[in-house]
Design a protein around this motif. Structure first.
Motif, short mmCIF file in Angstrom:
data_model
loop_
_atom_site.label_atom_id
_atom_site.label_comp_id
_atom_site.label_asym_id
_atom_site.label_seq_id
_atom_site.Cartn_x
_atom_site.Cartn_y
_atom_site.Cartn_z
N THR A 176 0.75 -1.03 -0.03
CA THR A 176 -0.12 -0.07 0.15
C THR A 176 1.04 1.22 -0.13
O THR A 176 0.56 1.96 -0.83
CB THR A 176 -1.06 0.10 1.46
OG1 THR A 176 -1.69 -1.26 1.23
CG2 THR A 176 -1.48 1.16 1.23
N TRP A 177 1.83 1.30 0.77
CA TRP A 177 2.85 2.33 0.76
C TRP A 177 3.40 2.78 -0.39
O TRP A 177 3.69 3.64 -0.86
CB TRP A 177 3.85 1.98 2.04
CG TRP A 177 4.80 3.04 2.07
CD1 TRP A 177 4.81 4.27 2.68
CD2 TRP A 177 6.30 2.79 1.77
NE1 TRP A 177 5.95 5.08 2.45
CE2 TRP A 177 6.88 4.06 1.93
CE3 TRP A 177 6.89 2.02 1.09
CZ2 TRP A 177 8.47 4.28 1.58
CZ3 TRP A 177 8.46 2.13 0.71
CH2 TRP A 177 8.96 3.17 1.02
N LEU A 264 1.87 8.56 13.48
CA LEU A 264 0.36 8.30 13.52
C LEU A 264 -0.57 9.41 14.04
O LEU A 264 -1.70 9.28 14.13
CB LEU A 264 0.05 6.94 14.40
CG LEU A 264 0.68 5.59 13.53
CD1 LEU A 264 0.37 4.33 14.79
CD2 LEU A 264 -0.25 5.31 12.49
N THR A 265 0.12 10.49 14.27
CA THR A 265 -0.72 11.42 14.86
C THR A 265 -1.11 12.39 13.47
O THR A 265 -2.15 13.12 13.51
CB THR A 265 0.25 12.66 15.38
OG1 THR A 265 1.36 13.16 14.61
CG2 THR A 265 0.83 12.37 16.71
N ARG A 266 -0.77 11.88 12.52
CA ARG A 266 -1.26 12.44 11.02
C ARG A 266 -2.20 11.13 10.44
O ARG A 266 -2.69 11.36 9.25
CB ARG A 266 -0.28 12.69 10.29
CG ARG A 266 0.69 13.75 10.50
CD ARG A 266 -0.17 15.33 10.82
NE ARG A 266 -1.07 15.72 9.47
CZ ARG A 266 -1.94 16.41 9.32
NH1 ARG A 266 -2.47 16.91 10.56
NH2 ARG A 266 -2.15 16.83 8.24
N LEU A 283 -3.85 6.25 5.87
CA LEU A 283 -2.34 6.31 6.32
C LEU A 283 -1.70 7.24 5.27
O LEU A 283 -0.45 7.49 5.52
CB LEU A 283 -1.67 4.92 6.36
CG LEU A 283 -2.14 4.05 7.32
CD1 LEU A 283 -1.34 2.58 7.14
CD2 LEU A 283 -2.24 4.62 8.69
N ASP A 284 -2.25 8.07 4.32
CA ASP A 284 -1.74 8.88 3.39
C ASP A 284 -0.75 10.13 3.98
O ASP A 284 0.20 10.50 4.03
CB ASP A 284 -2.76 9.64 2.34
CG ASP A 284 -3.53 8.24 1.62
OD1 ASP A 284 -4.15 7.62 2.32
OD2 ASP A 284 -3.39 8.79 0.47
N GLY A 285 -1.68 10.52 5.26
CA GLY A 285 -0.98 11.48 6.19
C GLY A 285 0.28 11.01 6.84
O GLY A 285 1.18 11.87 7.04
N PRO A 296 7.80 6.67 8.35
CA PRO A 296 6.66 6.80 7.61
C PRO A 296 5.84 5.60 7.25
O PRO A 296 4.73 5.65 6.76
CB PRO A 296 7.60 6.98 6.03
CG PRO A 296 8.80 6.70 6.28
CD PRO A 296 9.08 6.81 7.76
N ILE A 297 6.38 4.17 7.57
CA ILE A 297 5.58 3.05 7.22
C ILE A 297 5.08 2.68 8.68
O ILE A 297 5.35 1.49 8.89
CB ILE A 297 6.30 1.98 6.71
CG1 ILE A 297 7.21 2.84 5.58
CG2 ILE A 297 5.27 0.95 5.77
CD1 ILE A 297 8.23 1.97 4.96
N SER A 298 4.16 3.32 9.24
CA SER A 298 3.52 3.03 10.76
C SER A 298 1.86 2.66 10.32
O SER A 298 1.58 3.35 9.54
CB SER A 298 3.75 4.24 11.52
OG SER A 298 5.12 4.61 11.80
N SER A 299 1.54 1.87 11.18
CA SER A 299 0.16 1.57 11.00
C SER A 299 -0.38 0.74 12.45
O SER A 299 0.40 0.73 13.47
CB SER A 299 -0.03 0.52 10.12
OG SER A 299 0.86 -0.63 10.13
#
Length: 532
Positions: A176-177, A264-266, A283-285, A296-299
């Motif tokens: 996805t990323w 993940l605040t975004r 997760l675009d933000g 950047p690749i957090s979920s």
């Protein structure tokens, strides 16, 4: 003895009229989440809850749940309707809800040696990573890798990507990323746009089933030159390095609990309560978060719980076990997340999780979910006295100057959990960033001198709930998530106090009763002797 046996499966709590009765529950799914889930299972076992979780991959978890062969599933992505192979990917009519359980970063662990020395501070941009996993970069001496490491070159050694052979939520998150951030390279390799749970194995790539087997292959004696994707918990447990990935602010960071919390605040979450996708992540933000600390690749990962009133597999005791197991996991259990390489869930997702658990009582009024309170939740991301703060994101250390693009690289080893909030910036390199920081050097919570002023504090919605994205003006772009204050039947207010008193009572009984019983026998003997 009958009392002790009964206490093995039922528990009463102060202020309740009835005891909690538990039954064993079983689940399959994500290996990304497996390490922390197994810890939670061990934690609640002494409280009478029997939970069996056997992993197998997110795709398997969703499939098993649809077949009613399990009581719950864990997955990094929701049901897709139809997967990329044309197979049905739905619940087959079984009613369910998504419940966030834990956050984390998808890490890129590797084995790369210069001579006999392991490289433990590798840096790669998102573009370089994508080109490696789409077979466009095939050797460790590639100029793009040298550039990412500020001129540091590596041996001419073939790169062996290690990918998942099973249907994997980790694969889905990674692809996805790539599709969102580096679509041209990914789509040329994959043949179309979008994510996949089944990574296409091409060229030198090796496939392994499960995150544990990916990790084991990379760490093996034949692993030099390999790189693969797993949850950060696996290399942390194995004491293996991970790639520092370049973020949107131009800093190379690793997926620590702090960097994940900041990223993940975004994140946005689906706020449509009428949708089956309620609480699923957007997760675009996160990918574009310009905070220097953001990975950047957090979920985060979901539990899929059954909510149907007529679900033939579920009983009151099973639903109660799901409710109480997940209350522990959302609250005190989150304190275990950081040490295991994950990141605890923020307040709004915990509140929303309680709301999802309340659906178990809708399905079965005998399930006890009342009198719960997030202020007594013991989750490390928020303070019960001031709920409008993400404590983890606020105290997250800033990256060192040597982690910036064009500087360093830092000499700090990765795969050690990263810098802690108490680490000071005194070990940062001199101006210019060309020198290496000493191994073990930490970070500062103060923003780097050249960082944007707005990056020093994580962006939050007006509600203070960090996972609700804002439009940059302080106005939330999605409505904040709220849920009724709730508390665990078998563990309030500090999650396990009743069980602690129970244990104390049993211990006293075991110590005192034998003596009382012995004294009673001696009195009987004395009376009997006097009669003769």
């Amino acid at each position: 003895m009958a009392i002790l046996i009964a206490l093995g499966c039922t528990f009463s709590t102060p202020g309740t009229a009835s005891a909690a009765v538990y039954a064993q529950i079983e689940g399959t799914g994500s290996t990304w989440s497996d390490l922390i889930v197994q810890q939670w299972i061990a934690d609640v076992n002494s409280n009478g809850m029997q939970v069996v979780y056997t992993g197998g991959g997110s795709s398997k978890g969703r499939k098993d749940f649809s077949l009613k062969s399990t009581d719950f599933a864990i997955s990094e992505i929701p049901y897709q309707g139809t997967d990329e192979q044309g197979n049905a990917d739905n619940s087959a009519g079984r009613e369910y809800a998504y419940l966030p359980i834990v956050a984390g970063g998808t890490a890129f662990t590797y084995q790369l040696k210069v001579g006999n020395t392991m490289v433990r501070n590798l840096r790669l941009s998102g573009e370089t990573l994508t080109r490696i996993f789409t077979n466009q970069i095939t050797s460790w001496d590639d100029p793009a890798i040298t550039k990412d490491n500020n001129g540091r070159s590596f041996p001419k050694l073939p790169i062996t990507p290690v990918v998942r052979s099973d249907g994997s939520g980790t694969t889905a998150q990674f692809t996805t990323w790539m599709d969102k951030q580096h679509g041209a390279a990914w789509r040329k390799f994959f043949g179309k746009s979008g994510l996949t749970s089944y990574y296409p194995r091409k060229g030198r790539a090796v496939s392994q089933a499960g995150s544990d087997q990916v990790m084991n292959y990379i760490a093996s004696s034949a692993g030099n030159g390999t790189i693969g994707y797993v949850e950060y918990a696996y290399p942390l447990d194995k004491d293996y390095p991970v790639v520092k990935v370049e973020n949107a602010a131009g800093y190379f960071v690793e997926p620590t609990e702090y960097n994940t919390a900041v990223a993940l605040t975004r994140a946005k979450i689906n706020q449509d309560k009428s949708s089956q996708l309620y609480l699923t992540q957007i997760l675009d933000g996160v990918y574009a978060n310009k905070d220097p600390r953001a990975y950047p690749i957090s979920s985060y990962s979901y539990m899929i719980i059954p909510t149907g009133k007529t679900d033939t597999r579920m009983t009151t005791a099973k639903r109660q076990t799901v409710a109480d197991f997940m209350f522990y996991s959302l609250c005190a259990g989150q304190s275990k997340a950081g040490p295991y390489g994950y990141s605890p869930l923020p307040l709004n997702l915990v509140k929303a999780g309680f709301q999802q658990l309340a659906k178990l009582k809708v399905a079965d009024p005998k399930v006890e979910v009342t009198n719960r309170d997030v202020k007594a939740c013991n989750n490390p991301t928020f303070d019960g006295k001031n709920l409008n703060k993400n404590l983890l994101a606020e105290k997250a250390p800033q990256p060192e100057a040597c982690d910036k693009v064009g500087a360093g690289p830092c000499g700090t080893e990765t795969g050690q959990g990263g810098a802690k909030p108490d680490d000071q910036a005194s070990q940062a390199p001199a101006a210019g960033g060309g020198a290496q920081a000493p191994a073990g050097g930490g970070g500062s919570t103060a923003a780097p001198a050249d960082a944007p002023t707005s990056a020093a504090v994580p962006e939050t919605g007006a509600s203070g709930d960090p996972a609700v994205a804002t439009d940059g003006t302080g106005t939330t772009t999605d409505a904040a998530v709220f849920a009724s204050a709730t508390e665990l039947e078998s563990a309030r207010p500090s999650d396990n106090k009743p069980f602690g008193w129970l244990a104390v009572g049993l211990l006293i009984a075991l110590v005192v009763l034998p003596g009382v019983y012995g004294a009673s026998l001696r009195r009987r003997s004395t009376v009997s002797g006097g009669g003769r």
